[in-house]
Scaffold this motif. Structure first.
Motif, PDB file in Angstrom:
ATOM      1  N   VAL A 191       0.844  -1.205   0.000  1.00  0.00           N
ATOM      2  CA  VAL A 191       0.000   0.000   0.000  1.00  0.00           C
ATOM      3  C   VAL A 191       0.872   1.246   0.000  1.00  0.00           C
ATOM      4  O   VAL A 191       0.592   2.224  -0.725  1.00  0.00           O
ATOM      5  CB  VAL A 191      -0.937  -0.016   1.227  1.00  0.00           C
ATOM      6  N   LEU A 192       1.945   1.235   0.796  1.00  0.00           N
ATOM      7  CA  LEU A 192       2.830   2.400   0.856  1.00  0.00           C
ATOM      8  C   LEU A 192       3.517   2.638  -0.479  1.00  0.00           C
ATOM      9  O   LEU A 192       3.564   3.783  -0.970  1.00  0.00           O
ATOM     10  CB  LEU A 192       3.872   2.180   1.959  1.00  0.00           C
ATOM     11  N   VAL A 193       4.046   1.578  -1.078  1.00  0.00           N
ATOM     12  CA  VAL A 193       4.705   1.721  -2.374  1.00  0.00           C
ATOM     13  C   VAL A 193       3.725   2.195  -3.436  1.00  0.00           C
ATOM     14  O   VAL A 193       4.045   3.065  -4.262  1.00  0.00           O
ATOM     15  CB  VAL A 193       5.346   0.376  -2.795  1.00  0.00           C
ATOM     16  N   ASP A 194       2.519   1.655  -3.407  1.00  0.00           N
ATOM     17  CA  ASP A 194       1.508   2.057  -4.380  1.00  0.00           C
ATOM     18  C   ASP A 194       1.123   3.520  -4.209  1.00  0.00           C
ATOM     19  O   ASP A 194       0.936   4.257  -5.192  1.00  0.00           O
ATOM     20  CB  ASP A 194       0.281   1.157  -4.239  1.00  0.00           C
ATOM     21  N   ALA A 195       1.013   3.966  -2.951  1.00  0.00           N
ATOM     22  CA  ALA A 195       0.663   5.370  -2.706  1.00  0.00           C
ATOM     23  C   ALA A 195       1.767   6.297  -3.187  1.00  0.00           C
ATOM     24  O   ALA A 195       1.503   7.348  -3.790  1.00  0.00           O
ATOM     25  CB  ALA A 195       0.413   5.572  -1.209  1.00  0.00           C
ATOM     26  N   ILE A 196       3.023   5.920  -2.933  1.00  0.00           N
ATOM     27  CA  ILE A 196       4.142   6.745  -3.397  1.00  0.00           C
ATOM     28  C   ILE A 196       4.184   6.786  -4.923  1.00  0.00           C
ATOM     29  O   ILE A 196       4.383   7.851  -5.531  1.00  0.00           O
ATOM     30  CB  ILE A 196       5.468   6.197  -2.831  1.00  0.00           C
ATOM     31  N   ALA A 197       3.973   5.609  -5.548  1.00  0.00           N
ATOM     32  CA  ALA A 197       3.967   5.561  -7.014  1.00  0.00           C
ATOM     33  C   ALA A 197       2.850   6.421  -7.580  1.00  0.00           C
ATOM     34  O   ALA A 197       3.028   7.111  -8.600  1.00  0.00           O
ATOM     35  CB  ALA A 197       3.821   4.115  -7.477  1.00  0.00           C
ATOM     36  N   GLY A 198       1.685   6.415  -6.932  1.00  0.00           N
ATOM     37  CA  GLY A 198       0.573   7.229  -7.401  1.00  0.00           C
ATOM     38  C   GLY A 198       0.860   8.708  -7.302  1.00  0.00           C
ATOM     39  O   GLY A 198       0.539   9.487  -8.212  1.00  0.00           O
ATOM     40  N   ARG A 199       1.495   9.123  -6.207  1.00  0.00           N
ATOM     41  CA  ARG A 199       1.827  10.543  -6.046  1.00  0.00           C
ATOM     42  C   ARG A 199       2.855  10.985  -7.076  1.00  0.00           C
ATOM     43  O   ARG A 199       2.742  12.089  -7.654  1.00  0.00           O
ATOM     44  CB  ARG A 199       2.343  10.777  -4.627  1.00  0.00           C
ATOM     45  N   VAL A 200       3.862  10.136  -7.296  1.00  0.00           N
ATOM     46  CA  VAL A 200       4.877  10.468  -8.297  1.00  0.00           C
ATOM     47  C   VAL A 200       4.238  10.589  -9.675  1.00  0.00           C
ATOM     48  O   VAL A 200       4.536  11.516 -10.456  1.00  0.00           O
ATOM     49  CB  VAL A 200       5.989   9.398  -8.308  1.00  0.00           C
ATOM     50  N   ARG A 201       3.312   9.698  -9.998  1.00  0.00           N
ATOM     51  CA  ARG A 201       2.651   9.732 -11.309  1.00  0.00           C
ATOM     52  C   ARG A 201       1.808  11.003 -11.473  1.00  0.00           C
ATOM     53  O   ARG A 201       1.827  11.629 -12.518  1.00  0.00           O
ATOM     54  CB  ARG A 201       1.792   8.490 -11.461  1.00  0.00           C
ATOM     55  N   ARG A 202       1.105  11.381 -10.404  1.00  0.00           N
ATOM     56  CA  ARG A 202       0.291  12.595 -10.491  1.00  0.00           C
ATOM     57  C   ARG A 202       1.160  13.843 -10.692  1.00  0.00           C
ATOM     58  O   ARG A 202       0.772  14.766 -11.409  1.00  0.00           O
ATOM     59  CB  ARG A 202      -0.556  12.734  -9.231  1.00  0.00           C
ATOM     60  N   ARG A 203       2.316  13.893 -10.049  1.00  0.00           N
ATOM     61  CA  ARG A 203       3.188  15.039 -10.227  1.00  0.00           C
ATOM     62  C   ARG A 203       3.719  15.123 -11.655  1.00  0.00           C
ATOM     63  O   ARG A 203       3.835  16.207 -12.224  1.00  0.00           O
ATOM     64  CB  ARG A 203       4.358  14.952  -9.245  1.00  0.00           C
ATOM     65  N   ARG A 204       4.021  13.959 -12.228  1.00  0.00           N
ATOM     66  CA  ARG A 204       4.499  13.971 -13.597  1.00  0.00           C
ATOM     67  C   ARG A 204       3.432  14.428 -14.564  1.00  0.00           C
ATOM     68  O   ARG A 204       3.703  15.184 -15.510  1.00  0.00           O
ATOM     69  CB  ARG A 204       4.970  12.576 -13.982  1.00  0.00           C
ATOM     70  N   LEU A 205       2.201  13.961 -14.317  1.00  0.00           N
ATOM     71  CA  LEU A 205       1.097  14.357 -15.201  1.00  0.00           C
ATOM     72  C   LEU A 205       0.686  15.803 -14.980  1.00  0.00           C
ATOM     73  O   LEU A 205       0.154  16.457 -15.880  1.00  0.00           O
ATOM     74  CB  LEU A 205      -0.095  13.436 -14.991  1.00  0.00           C
ATOM     75  N   GLY A 206       0.905  16.258 -13.739  1.00  0.00           N
ATOM     76  CA  GLY A 206       0.516  17.625 -13.421  1.00  0.00           C
ATOM     77  C   GLY A 206       1.490  18.638 -13.949  1.00  0.00           C
ATOM     78  O   GLY A 206       1.190  19.804 -14.124  1.00  0.00           O
TER      79      GLY A 206
END
Length: 493
Positions: free
Chosen positions: A478-493
């Motif tokens: 869950v922690l790794v997935d949450a970090i990956a999701g945040r990193v992905r949102r920053r890249r898309l943002g």
């Protein structure tokens, strides 16, 4: 206008898909090793018969010698200083007798076994055996590969992760299969693969259809496999003990009066002897763990000495007759000499096939009286189910049929894992960003009603407490997935 999807289809289905996808991707290598080694283990009884045919086969067809003579022949082979821990008489004509010895150079649960022709006392083999099953080196090697990758206690973490997550992956797969079944027009569409499909859809059809057939087997292997695990198995053992769902062990403690009388008789007898050279006795401590000696501590008397006078192995035939007169069958049995003067002999049935025969008696070597006994028929249902579950998992309960079923289930799991990775490869994104592959989208739990979120959290906490290693790995996912999701949102943002 299309009807809105049911609430559970908006969150439960995607949640199960995401759990099944990520757990399978990350944990599947562990399950793959467990399944492959388990499939191999299912074949080892027959492999043993081929590889160790000389040691397991007695060429003579005459009547067996007294067991004491067979033990004496083994003792002469290994030397008088060796300590006998157990004897397994040949159960059928053509089989060898095993006399097992303590050996501090061997690992936990292992002992040195001398195989003899029961009719001639000819030494047929000298091998290391392991556990109650008495597995020989080949099966032991496969067993340890399956259990801990030959890495000892650290390696057991792999098998605990495998057993724990297999149940979760299978349960999530069941939920996805139910969704697919509700949308299918015919039962055949979910129970049999669509071989007309191509590419990803064909692989998905194979994966889900085979999964439907082996689902119960996978859940069973997961549940029974956890009982051997270090942390989860320990918790299960604690619960069983709290509710009394354990199989009683036969007590080897001799009554005080019997011990005192025996000591006085021994003193009287010794006064009539020129010396103690005629007193023959070998110590054989209790078998712990899987039924084999657990190191040097198990091979000594209560006072820390050798305990050589604790048992007269020349009396073994009389002790065995006394046990059989009580409740011990004439089939496969193990005889364990006492570890000290205050302990009794133990005679235990070791037939794990159905009907299960694991009754045991403790015999006073001086009076040949039964001082304690356990009868499997009198055990509670939970203890019996535990015994049967372990025997089914090991493939011993129904013999060859049991082995074939285990081999098929384990092989199917191997193939399903390969198909799972193939689906991931077939759906992978291309360099140009095109292609059908996308991880199951996040946020499923956020779309759930309050009770759905509470239920998921409650189940997760319960599983984490019961299976701590799985709980830690789930939190890490869950922690790794949450970090990956945040990193992905920053890249898309």
């Amino acid at each position: 206008m299309a009807a809105p999807a049911p609430t559970r289809d908006r969150w439960l289905g995607p949640l199960l898909l995401r759990l099944h996808f990520y757990a399978a991707i990350l944990v599947a290598p562990f399950i793959l090793i467990s399944a492959a080694s388990g499939a191999l283990y299912a074949l080892t009884p027959q492999l043993e018969q081929v590889v160790y045919s000389d040691e397991l086969t007695a060429p003579s067809d005459g009547s067996p010698l007294p067991l004491a003579e067979q033990v004496a022949a083994a003792q002469e082979h290994v030397g008088e200083a060796a300590v006998v821990t157990a004897i397994r008489p040949a159960a059928e004509a053509g089989q060898t007798t095993r006399v097992m010895y303590a050996d501090d150079s061997l690992g936990e649960g292992e002992s040195r076994a001398i195989m003899l022709d029961p009719a001639t006392a000819e030494i047929r083999g000298d091998l290391t055996v392991y556990g109650t099953s008495g597995s020989l080196p080949l099966r032991t090697w496969v067993d340890q590969l399956h259990r801990n990758l030959h890495l000892g206690e650290v390696g057991r973490l792999y098998s605990e992760l495998s057993a724990s997550w297999l149940g979760v992956v299978a349960a999530a797969g069941l939920g996805l299969w139910v969704r697919r079944a509700r949308r299918a027009r015919r039962a055949r569409d979910v129970l049999l693969p669509d071989l007309r499909a191509r590419g990803y859809r064909r692989t998905l059809s194979l994966h889900s259809s085979v999964g439907a057939w082996v689902l119960l087997g996978a859940l069973f292997l997961s549940a029974t496999g956890i009982t051997w695990s270090r942390y989860g198995g320990g918790n299960i053992g604690t619960i069983r003990e709290a509710f009394g769902f354990t199989t009683a062990a036969v007590s080897t403690e001799l009554p005080q009066s019997s011990t005192a009388d025996t000591d006085m008789d021994d003193m009287d007898d010794m006064e009539d002897m020129d010396g103690m050279e005629d007193m023959e006795g070998m110590e054989g401590g209790e078998h712990a763990g899987h039924g084999a000696p657990q190191g040097a501590a198990a091979h000594h008397g209560a006072d820390g000495t050798d305990g050589a006078a604790a048992a007269d192995l020349g009396e073994i035939d009389r002790v065995l007759d006394a046990g059989r007169a009580a409740n011990i069958d004439t089939g496969r049995v193990e005889i364990r000499p006492p570890g000290d003067e205050s302990s009794a002999w133990v005679i235990e049935e070791i037939q794990r096939s159905y009907p299960t025969k694991v009754d045991a008696v403790a015999i006073d070597g001086g009076t040949l009286e039964v001082v304690d006994r356990t009868d499997f028929a009198e055990a509670d249902l939970a203890a019996k189910l535990t015994r049967w579950g372990i025997d089914l998992h090991m493939g011993t309960m129904f013999g060859l049929v049991n082995q074939i079923i285990l081999f098929v289930i384990a092989s199917a799991l191997v193939v399903m894992i390969i198909w799972g990775y193939l689906m991931w490869w077939q759906r992978r994104p291309t360099r140009g960003g095109r292609g059908p592959a996308k991880p199951p989208r996040r946020g499923a739990l956020g779309r759930a009603p309050w009770w759905g979120t509470a239920l998921v959290l409650l189940v997760a906490v319960g599983i984490g407490l019961m299976l701590p290693l799985m709980g830690v790995s789930l939190a890490a996912f869950v922690l790794v997935d949450a970090i990956a999701g945040r990193v992905r949102r920053r890249r898309l943002g």
